[in-house]
Design a protein around this motif. Structure first.
Motif, PDB file in Angstrom:
ATOM      1  N   ALA A 176       0.825  -1.213   0.000  1.00  0.00           N
ATOM      2  CA  ALA A 176       0.000   0.000   0.000  1.00  0.00           C
ATOM      3  C   ALA A 176       0.855   1.256   0.000  1.00  0.00           C
ATOM      4  CB  ALA A 176      -0.944   0.003   1.207  1.00  0.00           C
ATOM      5  N   LYS A 177       2.076   1.157   0.514  1.00  0.00           N
ATOM      6  CA  LYS A 177       2.962   2.320   0.526  1.00  0.00           C
ATOM      7  C   LYS A 177       3.580   2.581  -0.850  1.00  0.00           C
ATOM      8  CE  LYS A 177       4.245   2.248   5.413  1.00  0.00           C
ATOM      9  NZ  LYS A 177       5.367   2.213   6.398  1.00  0.00           N
ATOM     10  N   LEU A 178       3.423   1.639  -1.761  1.00  0.00           N
ATOM     11  CA  LEU A 178       4.034   1.765  -3.081  1.00  0.00           C
ATOM     12  C   LEU A 178       3.053   2.213  -4.153  1.00  0.00           C
ATOM     13  CD1 LEU A 178       6.214  -1.483  -2.994  1.00  0.00           C
ATOM     14  CD2 LEU A 178       6.878   0.838  -2.359  1.00  0.00           C
ATOM     15  N   VAL A 179       1.760   2.204  -3.845  1.00  0.00           N
ATOM     16  CA  VAL A 179       0.777   2.671  -4.830  1.00  0.00           C
ATOM     17  C   VAL A 179       0.661   4.184  -4.742  1.00  0.00           C
ATOM     18  CG1 VAL A 179      -0.509   0.515  -4.721  1.00  0.00           C
ATOM     19  CG2 VAL A 179      -1.163   2.413  -3.241  1.00  0.00           C
ATOM     20  N   GLU A 180       0.104   4.772  -5.786  1.00  0.00           N
ATOM     21  CA  GLU A 180      -0.020   6.227  -5.852  1.00  0.00           C
ATOM     22  C   GLU A 180      -1.477   6.618  -6.056  1.00  0.00           C
ATOM     23  OE1 GLU A 180       2.520   7.779  -8.863  1.00  0.00           O
ATOM     24  OE2 GLU A 180       4.366   7.040  -7.933  1.00  0.00           O
ATOM     25  N   VAL A 181      -1.856   7.702  -5.390  1.00  0.00           N
ATOM     26  CA  VAL A 181      -3.185   8.271  -5.567  1.00  0.00           C
ATOM     27  C   VAL A 181      -2.996   9.722  -5.939  1.00  0.00           C
ATOM     28  CG1 VAL A 181      -5.386   8.823  -4.480  1.00  0.00           C
ATOM     29  CG2 VAL A 181      -4.202   6.701  -3.900  1.00  0.00           C
ATOM     30  N   ARG A 182      -3.559  10.102  -7.070  1.00  0.00           N
ATOM     31  CA  ARG A 182      -3.374  11.492  -7.520  1.00  0.00           C
ATOM     32  C   ARG A 182      -3.942  12.448  -6.491  1.00  0.00           C
ATOM     33  NH1 ARG A 182      -8.137  13.378 -10.112  1.00  0.00           N
ATOM     34  NH2 ARG A 182      -9.712  11.752 -10.415  1.00  0.00           N
ATOM     35  N   ASP A 183      -3.236  13.510  -6.274  1.00  0.00           N
ATOM     36  CA  ASP A 183      -3.621  14.502  -5.279  1.00  0.00           C
ATOM     37  C   ASP A 183      -4.061  15.753  -6.012  1.00  0.00           C
ATOM     38  OD1 ASP A 183      -4.082  15.929  -3.042  1.00  0.00           O
ATOM     39  OD2 ASP A 183      -1.986  16.199  -2.474  1.00  0.00           O
ATOM     40  N   VAL A 184      -5.354  15.896  -6.238  1.00  0.00           N
ATOM     41  CA  VAL A 184      -5.886  17.057  -6.927  1.00  0.00           C
ATOM     42  C   VAL A 184      -6.834  17.774  -6.000  1.00  0.00           C
ATOM     43  CG1 VAL A 184      -5.677  16.027  -9.217  1.00  0.00           C
ATOM     44  CG2 VAL A 184      -7.783  15.718  -7.931  1.00  0.00           C
ATOM     45  N   GLN A 185      -6.940  19.076  -6.190  1.00  0.00           N
ATOM     46  CA  GLN A 185      -7.849  19.885  -5.398  1.00  0.00           C
ATOM     47  C   GLN A 185      -8.804  20.600  -6.338  1.00  0.00           C
ATOM     48  OE1 GLN A 185      -6.060  22.830  -2.861  1.00  0.00           O
ATOM     49  NE2 GLN A 185      -7.891  23.023  -1.615  1.00  0.00           N
ATOM     50  N   ASN A 186     -10.037  20.198  -6.262  1.00  0.00           N
ATOM     51  CA  ASN A 186     -11.065  20.838  -7.074  1.00  0.00           C
ATOM     52  C   ASN A 186     -11.318  22.236  -6.547  1.00  0.00           C
ATOM     53  OD1 ASN A 186     -13.394  21.628  -8.403  1.00  0.00           O
ATOM     54  ND2 ASN A 186     -14.199  19.536  -8.469  1.00  0.00           N
ATOM     55  N   ARG A 187     -11.387  23.200  -7.454  1.00  0.00           N
ATOM     56  CA  ARG A 187     -11.594  24.581  -7.018  1.00  0.00           C
ATOM     57  C   ARG A 187     -12.890  24.732  -6.238  1.00  0.00           C
ATOM     58  NH1 ARG A 187      -9.408  29.395  -7.815  1.00  0.00           N
ATOM     59  NH2 ARG A 187     -10.706  31.259  -7.757  1.00  0.00           N
ATOM     60  N   ALA A 188     -13.876  23.870  -6.559  1.00  0.00           N
ATOM     61  CA  ALA A 188     -15.159  23.957  -5.865  1.00  0.00           C
ATOM     62  C   ALA A 188     -15.040  23.591  -4.394  1.00  0.00           C
ATOM     63  CB  ALA A 188     -16.178  23.053  -6.550  1.00  0.00           C
ATOM     64  N   THR A 189     -13.955  22.855  -4.023  1.00  0.00           N
ATOM     65  CA  THR A 189     -13.795  22.431  -2.636  1.00  0.00           C
ATOM     66  C   THR A 189     -12.899  23.381  -1.841  1.00  0.00           C
ATOM     67  OG1 THR A 189     -11.875  21.025  -3.147  1.00  0.00           O
ATOM     68  CG2 THR A 189     -14.060  20.038  -3.371  1.00  0.00           C
TER      69      THR A 189
END
Length: 453
Positions: free
Chosen positions: A116-129
């Motif tokens: 689990a430490k080797l997988v990646e999750v994109r870190d995006v910030q929606n302007r609406a949030t």
């Protein structure tokens, strides 16, 4: 079978003992929740982990053998969750739950690595949030709207202090020191395990003492006489004396906003508003951290303090005051139509005249000398660029002085022919120098070629 024996032998050679059970991921997650998380973590943490395991992880990938869980398998699963419409934060939480469980499995020597430490999750910030806390005016509108509400003192504390929801609902009369005018934050009300509970605050930094504002003290004294004892029990309860359901407190807040058409925000955003207002008032970050009850000052700065249009306006006004002289401000204020025309087109008459005239660099590049100029990298190139800059700057300044014949610079106009003559002499000397340098470089290269031959 042969591959499995080979793998077991390899693990044994590495000093990794064989697991005493062939765990499935779902089975191990159940064990981990009951034996590791529930006895050692807060009930709210257990509820969060248990919900994600029960609703997502076990139904989707719980059938996989724990020892066979791979990076590609887990990566595809998380990507699919994003494709199904789950938020980035939800997918990050799923990865955190799996990672925590696999870390425990490594300690128990069931597996050799945490995929689990080797997988990646994109870190995006929606302007609406993006969080936009209330302005002071909006906060005042809410307090006026909440004046007649049964929980008005609690709302007032939330708005002025930025306490967490559970901290407000967990205040006891014994936590309110009317003599020394202090407010002691020590416990919170929260929901866990299907019931409303009372427990310690979120972190040790959350245990804090705050000054009791006079207006809050007066209001709570009247509240104590009407609804409770100043020494026993919770300050804010239901009509039956029970702790207020946290979600009901949030619903009451949202209903007030909707009824009086106040811009809707989350109840928790009141904390962001207080932190941001304290920043705008110039309160030191360390004091803001202590008031908010954050364990790290970076949490205060990066998460809870936000810039506002007003703070940006004040900052840029200060830049203007620092850089614009009184004379410049006076000239701008008394600008005529020509200046307005310049502002519209981005160039005044004098700079248009300068732009229409080819620069010395362009003139030289189109001349015979320029076509044979030394290659870039010869030491003299930097000096030539600097020299060109000086000449270009002087020429621009002269052009501007010529256009001001009807201003107070009339005396300068008399010197323009002299300066033009001086510039012409410098330009001629410069061109002669360039030709000499070019010739010298050619001679040097010719000598080097002859030596090489």
């Amino acid at each position: 079978m042969h591959e499995k024996l080979t793998e077991l032998k390899s693990r044994s050679n590495q000093g990794i003992p064989a697991a005493d059970k062939n765990w499935l991921l779902g089975e191990y997650l159940d064990y981990w929740l009951m034996e590791v998380i529930k006895p050692n973590k807060k009930p709210t943490t257990y509820d969060l982990y248990e919900s994600n395991v029960r609703r997502y992880l076990k139904p989707d990938i719980g059938h996989l053998p724990l020892i066979r869980l791979s990076v590609p398998t887990l990566q595809r699963y998380l990507n699919q969750q994003l494709a199904n419409g789950q938020s980035v934060r939800k997918v990050q939480t799923l990865r955190e739950v799996v990672s925590s469980a696999l870390t425990r499995a490594m300690r128990e020597e069931v597996i050799s690595r945490n995929v689990a430490k080797l997988v990646e999750v994109r870190d995006v910030q929606n302007r609406a949030t993006i969080i936009r806390p209330w302005t002071p005016e909006e906060a005042r509108q809410f307090l006026e709207a909440a004046l007649g509400h049964q929980w008005f003192p609690a709302f007032l504390i939330s708005v002025l202090y930025g306490l967490r929801r559970g901290e407000v609902l967990g205040l006891r009369w014994s936590d309110i020191d009317f003599v020394n005018m202090e407010l002691h934050i020590e416990q919170q009300v929260f929901r866990a395990g299907g019931e409303v509970r009372i427990g310690p605050v979120k972190t040790r930094a959350g245990e804090r003492d705050l000054p009791l504002l006079e207006v809050i003290g007066q209001l709570l004294m009247r509240w104590a006489k009407q609804y409770g004892s100043p020494t026993n029990g919770l300050a804010f309860t239901t009509s039956t004396g029970q702790p207020i359901e946290p979600q009901n407190y949030t619903r009451a807040f949202q209903r007030l906003c909707a009824k009086y058409q106040i811009r809707r925000i989350r109840l928790h955003d009141l904390r962001h508003g207080v932190a941001t207002l304290l920043k705008d008032l110039g309160v030191p970050d360390k004091d803001v951290q202590l008031i908010m009850g954050h364990s790290n000052i970076s949490i205060t700065q990066k998460i809870y303090q936000h810039d506002t249009m007003e703070s940006r306006r004040v900052a840029l006004d200060q830049v203007g005051e620092a850089l614009l002289s009184a004379n410049v401000m006076k000239r701008i204020a008394s600008a005529d139509g020509n200046t307005k025309e310049h502002d519209r087109h981005g160039c005044r008459q004098d700079c248009r005249q300068t732009h229409d005239t080819p620069s010395l660099v362009d003139q030289f590049n189109s001349s015979p000398e320029g076509k044979n100029k030394p290659a870039t990298g010869i030491p003299v190139a930097g000096w030539l660029n600097e020299f060109l800059g000086d000449l270009t700057g002087n020429r621009t300044r002269i052009a501007r002085m010529k256009t001001r014949s009807n201003t107070s610079f009339g005396g300068v106009q008399q010197r323009v022919p002299e300066v033009d003559a001086s510039l012409l002499a410098r330009r001629r000397a410069w061109l002669i120098g360039v030709v000499a340098v070019s010739a010298a470089v050619k001679d040097t290269r010719g000598e080097e070629t002859g030596l090489a031959a």
